[in-house]
Design a protein around this motif. Structure first.
Motif, short mmCIF file in Angstrom:
data_model
loop_
_atom_site.label_atom_id
_atom_site.label_comp_id
_atom_site.label_asym_id
_atom_site.label_seq_id
_atom_site.Cartn_x
_atom_site.Cartn_y
_atom_site.Cartn_z
N THR A 474 54.20 25.41 8.30
CA THR A 474 54.48 26.09 7.03
C THR A 474 53.42 27.15 6.75
OG1 THR A 474 53.37 24.25 5.91
CG2 THR A 474 55.77 24.15 6.06
N ASN A 475 52.31 26.73 6.18
CA ASN A 475 51.23 27.69 5.93
C ASN A 475 50.44 28.03 7.19
OD1 ASN A 475 51.84 27.71 3.16
ND2 ASN A 475 50.59 25.90 2.81
N HIS A 476 50.39 27.10 8.13
CA HIS A 476 49.70 27.30 9.40
C HIS A 476 50.65 26.88 10.51
CE1 HIS A 476 46.56 26.61 6.37
NE2 HIS A 476 45.82 27.45 7.07
N ASP A 499 53.15 21.15 7.78
CA ASP A 499 51.98 22.03 7.81
C ASP A 499 51.04 21.70 8.95
OD1 ASP A 499 50.59 24.18 6.85
OD2 ASP A 499 49.38 23.02 5.45
#
Length: 588
Positions: A474-476, A499
């Motif tokens: 997701t973010n990474h 994530d």
């Protein structure tokens, strides 16, 4: 005298009257003398000098300049402008002392405010080069500049030596050659490249390689003391069970309180574990308050009990109890969990954190067990699931216990947490050791013949035949589209987002686990005896692959849950109930 002879610097005088003057120094009429000049009659001494200057006084004749010799008294008193330094200054070695302290030696570089960008506008100026002009040949240019002697009147012959003029020649010759500045020209400026799809070569010679599997079940037994890297462990095949007409098992059941090993009078013992749990569970009935008092929690915390069934040992923490009673009949039910429950609620506190440096998933799991006596087993090289790197800031969570974090790390890569029965150890294993479509060639953990099965049941649970799965962070992290080889990938499974999926290997392992959940399948329940440890098949635990040799066919399945029941203490009836996941697809 300053001048011995001075010519007159005067020229003809300007007419001041109507009558022109014949000479500037002749005698004028009396009426004109007073008007022509303001000078009177010249003295006899001025006739020879022909100038307005008088004779120099006699006292100036002996002086040749304005400076005179200094008198002896002046020369002795003023020798120099500096006098001798007083002796009191001779003892000073230097002007530095030890007043500066080490704390003053620190230098702090501050970039606030930022330096002025005075050079920001200064940039190299590029001009277009001569791309299509004639090529410059340095050798040819040098050859043109060489001097070649001829037959002319002026021929130079240096005799293979450098030209060196004489000391005072009438003519110098300059043989230096300065090549003119040339415009930069790119090399291969006329070459052009055209891009097109690569040509496929040797298509009929392609080899379809699959996952490597160890074929030699016999280990070499060679130890390498100087090698600290990963070692490939050859997994031996499961033990073959004995096929008998009649099976007679002398069951042995005991339940004791630790550490004194005080025996308990219990009945209705149930021990179970499913593939998604991280702790074994215990349920037992006790008779009388005497037995309950031995396991009731006190100020020191919950009590621990040890259960042994046919040589298989468990250690449980008694969490709670309940009771019912009537006159002369009191019954109590206790429930317990294995020691891995100490890493979860309500025993372990929830915490939050975020990594500031990159670390591996295995390292992150081991950090959760720091300052505890629990041991983590994660064989990323042989058993799996694979390890991967979590960059800085990717491994973050909020209000989670250590066991929740470890279980989530395992699930991220398609794995599970397998607890130990009687020690403070836990193992991270893949949910599917081999993909479902490779079960026919995989090495099984247990072999279950139909001769030992007391009863069975089945439940059909079909799922779509998925052949691809999109797994992404997701973010990474990374995005991986896992597709089963040999298929079009036109039946995608539900997408997976997490994530912590920051590595390609983790995404691939998670995608394979999701694909294995699809297809036509059924859940089969088998009841069989719990054989001792030395007798096959013994205890079957979740996540084990089992080969069931049925009467009509042989099939393979994944153990999802195990439950063991014992009627009482001592010689008792013991039954092991297995829940297997069977897939009906090619290769299963």
């Amino acid at each position: 005298m300053i001048a011995t002879e001075v010519d007159a610097g005067w020229r003809t005088a300007r007419q001041v009257s109507a009558r022109p003057a014949a000479s500037a120094w002749s005698r004028k009429p009396e009426r004109s003398l007073n008007r022509a000049s303001a000078w009177g009659d010249a003295q006899p001494t001025e006739k020879t000098t022909r100038t307005d200057w008088a004779a120099v006084p006699a006292l100036d004749q002996g002086q040749t300049g304005r400076w005179e010799s200094a008198s002896p008294t002046d020369g002795g008193s003023v020798a120099a402008g500096f006098v001798q330094v007083p002796s009191k200054d001779l003892g000073l070695a230097g002007a530095w002392d030890h007043s500066i302290r080490p704390a003053d030696w620190r230098v702090t570089v501050s970039y606030n405010p930022a330096p002025a960008k005075k050079d920001a506008s200064t940039a190299p100026r590029y001009q277009r080069v001569d791309e299509y002009g004639p090529r410059y040949d340095a050798a040819l240019e040098v050859g043109r500049s060489l001097y070649v002697p001829g037959n002319g009147p002026l021929v130079f012959n240096f005799g293979d030596e450098r030209y060196a003029p004489s000391n005072s020649p009438s003519v110098f010759f300059d043989f230096r050659y300065v090549p003119p500045a040339r415009v930069i020209q790119p090399v291969d400026s006329g070459a052009a490249f055209s891009w097109r799809p690569a040509r496929q070569v040797g298509i009929p010679m392609q080899l379809l390689w699959g996952r490597g599997r160890p074929l030699d079940p016999i280990p070499t037994g060679i130890d390498y003391p100087d090698y600290t890297g990963p070692i490939t462990i050859i997994v031996p095949p499961p033990a073959e069970p004995d096929i008998l007409e009649t099976y007679m098992i002398a069951n042995s059941v005991s339940l004791a309180v630790l550490p004194d090993r005080t025996p308990l009078d219990a009945t209705g013992i149930r021990v179970g574990l499913d593939i998604d749990s991280f702790a074994w569970t215990l349920s037992a009935n006790l008779f009388g308050r005497t037995s309950l008092a031995q396991v009731r929690p006190d100020a020191n915390g919950p009590k621990e009990v040890e259960l042994t069934i046919n040589g298989h040992t468990w250690v449980f923490i008694v969490e709670r109890y309940s009771g019912t009673g009537k006159l002369a009949d009191e019954r109590y039910t206790i429930t317990g969990v294995s020691q891995t429950q100490l890493l979860a609620k309500p025993y372990a506190p929830a915490r939050s954190q975020s990594n500031t440096v990159p670390l591996n998933a295995q390292q992150a799991a081991e950090l959760e067990l720091q300052y505890t006596d629990f041991i983590l087993h994660w064989d990323t090289w042989n058993a799996g699931p694979p390890d991967w790197t979590l960059p800085a800031g990717a491994f973050s969570y909020e209000s989670k216990t250590p066991m929740e974090v470890i279980a989530e790390l395992a699930e991220t890569a398609g794995g599970i947490v397998s607890p130990s029965r009687n020690s403070r150890e836990l193992t991270v294993l893949p949910r599917y050791k081999q993909p479902v479509w490779q079960w026919s060639s995989a090495i099984m953990d247990r072999i279950i013949p139909a001769n030992i099965v007391a009863s069975w049941g089945s439940e059909w649970q079909p799922q779509p035949e998925w052949n691809s799965c999109y797994v992404s962070g997701t973010n990474h992290g990374v995005s991986v589209n896992v597709r089963r080889a040999g298929t079009a990938g036109d039946e995608p499974a539900p997408d997976v987002f997490h994530d912590w999926i920051t590595g390609e290997q983790a995404g691939r392992a998670r995608g394979i686990a999701e694909l294995c959940k699809g297809g036509n399948q059924e859940i089969i329940t088998l009841d069989l005896p719990l054989f001792p440890q030395q007798t096959a098949p013994g205890l079957v635990e979740p996540a084990m692959l089992c080969e069931v040799r049925d009467i009509e066919e042989t099939w393979r399945g994944l153990c999802l849950a195990t439950e063991i029941t014992a009627e009482g203490i001592g010689a008792s009836r013991v039954k092991q109930t297995l829940k297997l996941e069977r897939h009906h697809r090619e290769g299963a």
